[in-house]
Design a protein around this motif. Structure first.
Motif, PDB file in Angstrom:
ATOM      1  N   ALA A 159    -109.909 -56.660 -99.929  1.00 48.96           N
ATOM      2  CA  ALA A 159    -109.414 -56.350-101.270  1.00 48.96           C
ATOM      3  C   ALA A 159    -110.501 -56.554-102.317  1.00 48.96           C
ATOM      4  O   ALA A 159    -110.673 -55.732-103.230  1.00 48.96           O
ATOM      5  CB  ALA A 159    -108.198 -57.209-101.591  1.00 48.96           C
ATOM      6  N   ARG A 160    -111.270 -57.634-102.218  1.00 48.48           N
ATOM      7  CA  ARG A 160    -112.324 -57.885-103.191  1.00 48.48           C
ATOM      8  C   ARG A 160    -113.414 -56.828-103.113  1.00 48.48           C
ATOM      9  O   ARG A 160    -113.990 -56.421-104.126  1.00 48.48           O
ATOM     10  CB  ARG A 160    -112.917 -59.285-102.984  1.00 48.48           C
ATOM     11  N   ARG A 161    -113.701 -56.383-101.896  1.00 53.93           N
ATOM     12  CA  ARG A 161    -114.717 -55.342-101.737  1.00 53.93           C
ATOM     13  C   ARG A 161    -114.242 -54.027-102.365  1.00 53.93           C
ATOM     14  O   ARG A 161    -115.017 -53.309-103.017  1.00 53.93           O
ATOM     15  CB  ARG A 161    -115.024 -55.140-100.253  1.00 53.93           C
ATOM     16  N   VAL A 162    -112.950 -53.720-102.193  1.00 54.56           N
ATOM     17  CA  VAL A 162    -112.393 -52.501-102.801  1.00 54.56           C
ATOM     18  C   VAL A 162    -112.451 -52.594-104.321  1.00 54.56           C
ATOM     19  O   VAL A 162    -112.830 -51.628-104.997  1.00 54.56           O
ATOM     20  CB  VAL A 162    -110.949 -52.273-102.315  1.00 54.56           C
ATOM     21  N   GLY A 206    -114.874 -50.363-109.398  1.00 50.63           N
ATOM     22  CA  GLY A 206    -115.264 -50.564-110.782  1.00 50.63           C
ATOM     23  C   GLY A 206    -114.191 -51.226-111.622  1.00 50.63           C
ATOM     24  O   GLY A 206    -114.373 -51.429-112.827  1.00 50.63           O
ATOM     25  N   ALA A 207    -113.063 -51.576-111.020  1.00 51.66           N
ATOM     26  CA  ALA A 207    -111.999 -52.266-111.741  1.00 51.66           C
ATOM     27  C   ALA A 207    -112.425 -53.694-112.053  1.00 51.66           C
ATOM     28  O   ALA A 207    -113.327 -54.246-111.416  1.00 51.66           O
ATOM     29  CB  ALA A 207    -110.715 -52.260-110.914  1.00 51.66           C
ATOM     30  N   ALA A 208    -111.775 -54.308-113.026  1.00 52.39           N
ATOM     31  CA  ALA A 208    -112.101 -55.681-113.429  1.00 52.39           C
ATOM     32  C   ALA A 208    -110.849 -56.532-113.381  1.00 52.39           C
ATOM     33  O   ALA A 208    -109.755 -56.076-113.717  1.00 52.39           O
ATOM     34  CB  ALA A 208    -112.692 -55.699-114.840  1.00 52.39           C
ATOM     35  N   PHE A 209    -111.018 -57.791-112.978  1.00 50.07           N
ATOM     36  CA  PHE A 209    -109.881 -58.691-112.848  1.00 50.07           C
ATOM     37  C   PHE A 209    -109.138 -58.869-114.169  1.00 50.07           C
ATOM     38  O   PHE A 209    -107.910 -59.014-114.176  1.00 50.07           O
ATOM     39  CB  PHE A 209    -110.344 -60.063-112.345  1.00 50.07           C
ATOM     40  N   LEU A 265    -105.158 -49.897-103.035  1.00 48.61           N
ATOM     41  CA  LEU A 265    -106.225 -50.394-102.167  1.00 48.61           C
ATOM     42  C   LEU A 265    -106.577 -49.363-101.097  1.00 48.61           C
ATOM     43  O   LEU A 265    -107.755 -49.133-100.797  1.00 48.61           O
ATOM     44  CB  LEU A 265    -105.798 -51.705-101.507  1.00 48.61           C
ATOM     45  N   ALA A 266    -105.543 -48.720-100.522  1.00 49.77           N
ATOM     46  CA  ALA A 266    -105.789 -47.719 -99.486  1.00 49.77           C
ATOM     47  C   ALA A 266    -106.562 -46.532-100.044  1.00 49.77           C
ATOM     48  O   ALA A 266    -107.527 -46.051 -99.434  1.00 49.77           O
ATOM     49  CB  ALA A 266    -104.464 -47.256 -98.881  1.00 49.77           C
TER      50      ALA A 266
END
Length: 332
Positions: free
Chosen positions: A176-179, A184-187, A267-268
Motif C-alpha cells: 500500500a505504501r509503495r502504491v 503521487g498521493a499524499a497522506f 490500490l488495485a
C-alpha cells in the motif's frame, strides 16, 4: 512506567488486577470463572503500518492494531482473551509517543475485555533510526476444554458469514505504501476516492476487534451452531479460510455479497494489482468469517449485529472439487 500505570489499571478484569512494576504478571483463571480451561496463546505485530503512523505523527491507534492482531486470532478458537503484554522497541525513547501508543494498547485491551498485565520498553541506540519504533504483542486466552473451536465440525451446507473490516487492518502496508508513493498521493491530502477524508485517515484506521461480538455469537449459536471462525489477515480469504476447513471441503464465496471498500479498488487500479494478488494481500472488506450451521444462522447474525457488526452472507461450505476457496461472480 508511572505514566502508563493508570492505563494498565483501566484494563483490570476478574483474574487480574493489572498492576505493573513486578518482574511478571499474575492471572487467576479460576477467578475469571473457568473450570477446566485450555489456554490459547498468540503473538503478532503491526508491521509496516507503523511507517504510516511515524510519517504522519499519528500514534494513537496503532496500539489498538497491536491488540487486535493478537486477540482476533485467539477468539477464532472460541477462547476469551484474558491478558496481554506488549513490547515497545526504539532507538531513543520519546516518552510522549510511547505513552500515546500504550494508551492505544490499553484501549484495545478494554475493547477485547483483557487485562494489560505487563510489557517491555527497550531503548536500543543504533538499532532504529531516529523516531522509529517497533511493536509486538502477546496475548493469552482460555476456553473450556469441551468448547474449543477447531473447525473439525464444519459441514457441507454450512453458511459463511463475513464481518465487515474497518479498512486495511494491519496487513498489506508494504504494498500500500509503495502504491501511495507511486501514485503521487499524499497522506495529509483528501483521498482520491473519498474526498471527505484524508488518505491518512483511511490508512491509519485501527483494526476492528471482533472478540466480544464473536463470543456473543458463539453463545447465541448454541452447541455446534458456530462451527469455525477465520481471522482474515495476511493471505486474505484464499489462505485463511482453508486453515479451518476439514479435508474434502471447500468454501464457495460470492464476491457480490458485500461491497468492497473503495480503498481496495483504488490500490488495485493505481498499483496495477490483479484480482488474485489483491485477494491474497488485503482483506478486501471482510475481517472475520464464521462458518455457521444454517439452522442457527439467524440467531448468530442477530447476536453479531447486536454487537455492532455489519454482517454479510458471503458463501457456503461445499464438497471440494478443486481449490479450497472458490470465488464466484465479480466484486461490486
Amino acid at each position: 512506567m508511572e505514566a502508563i500505570k493508570p492505563l494498565a489499571r483501566s484494563t483490570a478484569r476478574p483474574g487480574a488486577d493489572a498492576l505493573l512494576g513486578g518482574f511478571g504478571g499474575f492471572f487467576d483463571p479460576r477467578a475469571a470463572g473457568f473450570k477446566d480451561p485450555v489456554l490459547v496463546a498468540s503473538t503478532d505485530g503491526v508491521g509496516t503500518k507503523l511507517k504510516v503512523a511515524i510519517a504522519t505523527g499519528r500514534h494513537a491507534t496503532v496500539g489498538i492494531d497491536l491488540v487486535a492482531m493478537c486477540v482476533n486470532d485467539i477468539v477464532v478458537q472460541g477462547a476469551e482473551p484474558l491478558f496481554f503484554l506488549d513490547y515497545f522497541a526504539t532507538g531513543k525513547l520519546d516518552t510522549a509517543t510511547a505513552e500515546t501508543v500504550v494508551a492505544g494498547i490499553a484501549e484495545g485491551c478494554r475493547q477485547a475485555g483483557c487485562a494489560l498485565i505487563g510489557g517491555e520498553t527497550a531503548e536500543m541506540p543504533g538499532m532504529y533510526a531516529d523516531g522509529d519504533y517497533d511493536l509486538a504483542g502477546f496475548a493469552v486466552g482460555a476456553v473450556e476444554r469441551d468448547q474449543a473451536l477447531t473447525g473439525e465440525t464444519v459441514r457441507a451446507g454450512d453458511l459463511l458469514l463475513g464481518l465487515a473490516s474497518s479498512g486495511l487492518h494491519s496487513n498489506g502496508y508494504s504494498l500500500a505504501r509503495r502504491v501511495v508513493e507511486r501514485s503521487g498521493a499524499a497522506f495529509d491530502r483528501p483521498a482520491p476516492f473519498a474526498p471527505d477524508r484524508t488518505l491518512a485517515d483511511i490508512l491509519i484506521a485501527p483494526t476492528r476487534i471482533y472478540v466480544k461480538s464473536c463470543l456473543a455469537a458463539i453463545r447465541a449459536g448454541g452447541p455446534d451452531g458456530v462451527r469455525a471462525l477465520a481471522h482474515i489477515t495476511g493471505g486474505g480469504l484464499p489462505e485463511n479460510l482453508p486453515r479451518v476447513l476439514p479435508e474434502g471441503l471447500a468454501a464457495r464465496i460470492d464476491r457480490r455479497s458485500w461491497p468492497q471498500p473503495a480503498v481496495f479498488g483504488w490500490l488495485a487500479e493505481q498499483g496495477g494489482i490483479d484480482d488474485a494478488e489483491l485477494l491474497r494481500t488485503f482483506n478486501c472488506g471482510i475481517g472475520m468469517v464464521l462458518a455457521v450451521a444454517e439452522s442457527r444462522a439467524a440467531a448468530v447474525t442477530k447476536a453479531l449485529q447486536d454487537g455492532g457488526e455489519t454482517v454479510y452472507r458471503i458463501g457456503r461450505i461445499e464438497p471440494q472439487a478443486g481449490e479450497p476457496v472458490v470465488f464466484a461472480n465479480g466484486m461490486q
